[in-house]
Design a protein around this motif. Structure first.
Motif, PDB file in Angstrom:
ATOM      1  N   GLN A 270     -76.842 -28.254  -1.212  1.00 17.35           N
ATOM      2  CA  GLN A 270     -77.571 -28.365   0.058  1.00 17.35           C
ATOM      3  C   GLN A 270     -78.266 -29.719   0.218  1.00 17.35           C
ATOM      4  O   GLN A 270     -78.933 -29.953   1.221  1.00 17.35           O
ATOM      5  CB  GLN A 270     -78.620 -27.246   0.144  1.00 17.35           C
TER       6      GLN A 270
ATOM      7  N   LYS B 137     -80.924 -30.809  -1.241  1.00 19.75           N
ATOM      8  CA  LYS B 137     -82.362 -30.557  -1.106  1.00 19.75           C
ATOM      9  C   LYS B 137     -83.030 -30.673  -2.468  1.00 19.75           C
ATOM     10  O   LYS B 137     -82.417 -30.391  -3.503  1.00 19.75           O
ATOM     11  CB  LYS B 137     -82.628 -29.159  -0.545  1.00 19.75           C
TER      12      LYS B 137
ATOM     13  N   PHE C 216     -85.327 -19.477  -2.302  1.00 17.71           N
ATOM     14  CA  PHE C 216     -85.040 -20.638  -1.458  1.00 17.71           C
ATOM     15  C   PHE C 216     -83.544 -20.946  -1.472  1.00 17.71           C
ATOM     16  O   PHE C 216     -82.937 -21.147  -0.419  1.00 17.71           O
ATOM     17  CB  PHE C 216     -85.846 -21.847  -1.942  1.00 17.71           C
ATOM     18  N   LYS C 217     -82.948 -20.965  -2.653  1.00 12.75           N
ATOM     19  CA  LYS C 217     -81.514 -21.266  -2.777  1.00 12.75           C
ATOM     20  C   LYS C 217     -80.674 -20.220  -2.040  1.00 12.75           C
ATOM     21  O   LYS C 217     -79.750 -20.570  -1.296  1.00 12.75           O
ATOM     22  CB  LYS C 217     -81.094 -21.350  -4.242  1.00 12.75           C
TER      23      LYS C 217
ATOM     24  N   LYS D 104     -81.554 -18.283   0.486  1.00 12.00           N
ATOM     25  CA  LYS D 104     -81.732 -18.427   1.947  1.00 12.00           C
ATOM     26  C   LYS D 104     -80.950 -19.623   2.468  1.00 12.00           C
ATOM     27  O   LYS D 104     -80.361 -19.550   3.540  1.00 12.00           O
ATOM     28  CB  LYS D 104     -83.220 -18.567   2.282  1.00 12.00           C
ATOM     29  N   GLN D 105     -80.952 -20.706   1.729  1.00 12.71           N
ATOM     30  CA  GLN D 105     -80.221 -21.898   2.153  1.00 12.71           C
ATOM     31  C   GLN D 105     -78.714 -21.622   2.175  1.00 12.71           C
ATOM     32  O   GLN D 105     -78.004 -22.067   3.067  1.00 12.71           O
ATOM     33  CB  GLN D 105     -80.524 -23.089   1.218  1.00 12.71           C
ATOM     34  N   GLN D 106     -78.229 -20.883   1.172  1.00 17.41           N
ATOM     35  CA  GLN D 106     -76.810 -20.553   1.140  1.00 17.41           C
ATOM     36  C   GLN D 106     -76.420 -19.638   2.301  1.00 17.41           C
ATOM     37  O   GLN D 106     -75.351 -19.792   2.867  1.00 17.41           O
ATOM     38  CB  GLN D 106     -76.454 -19.883  -0.200  1.00 17.41           C
TER      39      GLN D 106
ATOM     40  N   ALA E 293     -77.827 -19.543   5.188  1.00 22.47           N
ATOM     41  CA  ALA E 293     -77.922 -20.308   6.447  1.00 22.47           C
ATOM     42  C   ALA E 293     -76.698 -21.195   6.649  1.00 22.47           C
ATOM     43  O   ALA E 293     -76.376 -21.558   7.777  1.00 22.47           O
ATOM     44  CB  ALA E 293     -79.186 -21.160   6.457  1.00 22.47           C
ATOM     45  N   ASN E 294     -76.025 -21.540   5.568  1.00 19.29           N
ATOM     46  CA  ASN E 294     -74.846 -22.437   5.684  1.00 19.29           C
ATOM     47  C   ASN E 294     -73.561 -21.690   5.849  1.00 19.29           C
ATOM     48  O   ASN E 294     -73.292 -20.638   5.646  1.00 19.29           O
ATOM     49  CB  ASN E 294     -74.763 -23.347   4.457  1.00 19.29           C
TER      50      ASN E 294
END
Length: 159
Positions: free
Chosen positions: A126, A128, A151-152, A154-156, A158-159
């Motif tokens: 990401q 980040k 966090f990881k 949620k980021q995954q 979202a992508n």
């Protein structure tokens, strides 16, 4: 009576030995150059412990936090752990560039490093970086690890 004394001494010896081995658990650390490549080729986040040889709080974190069984299990499952001393006179590689320790610290901290120990969480997929400064005991660090895992995820998603 002698037999009983021998058994007690043997039992005491076993207790002493198991007591010492129980406290010797440690994270299986990678060097930067090895760990960064592993992290890029993994679905895990990268955890970078930034320390110096003279830092007392860094040594305390090694003894109390990074030797805690629950912390170790979380790190092993979700992170590629790297131990990094920016004062070492080494050459590091990041994204094809060769840099020294101070330059690498500036890159992974986004130029905002604020003391030792510091822990940076890199999420290469990401692009980040998250960081936390200062000593964290086992309970606080477990919370930090859980936040980074969330966090990881949620980021995954979202992508």
């Amino acid at each position: 009576m002698i037999r009983r004394t021998r058994l007690m001494l043997l039992g005491l010896g076993v207790l002493v030995l198991t007591g010492f081995t129980a406290d010797t658990q440690q994270v299986d650390w990678n060097s930067w150059n090895e760990g960064y490549q592993k992290g890029l080729n993994s679905d895990k986040a990268i955890l970078v412990d930034v320390y110096t040889d003279w830092c007392g709080w860094c040594k305390k974190m090694d003894k109390t936090t990074y030797s805690n069984g629950k912390v170790i299990k979380k790190i092993e499952k979700h992170f590629v752990p790297i131990k990094f001393n920016p004062e070492d006179k080494k050459t590091y590689t990041i994204d094809g560039r060769k840099v020294n320790g101070r330059q690498l610290l500036k890159i992974i901290s986004n130029g905002k490093h604020s003391g030792y120990p510091s822990t940076y969480f890199l999420f290469p997929d990401q692009r980040k970086i998250q960081g936390v400064s200062g000593y964290k005991g086992p309970a606080d660090f477990q919370k930090t690890l859980s936040k980074m895992i969330t966090f990881k995820k949620k980021q995954q998603q979202a992508n």
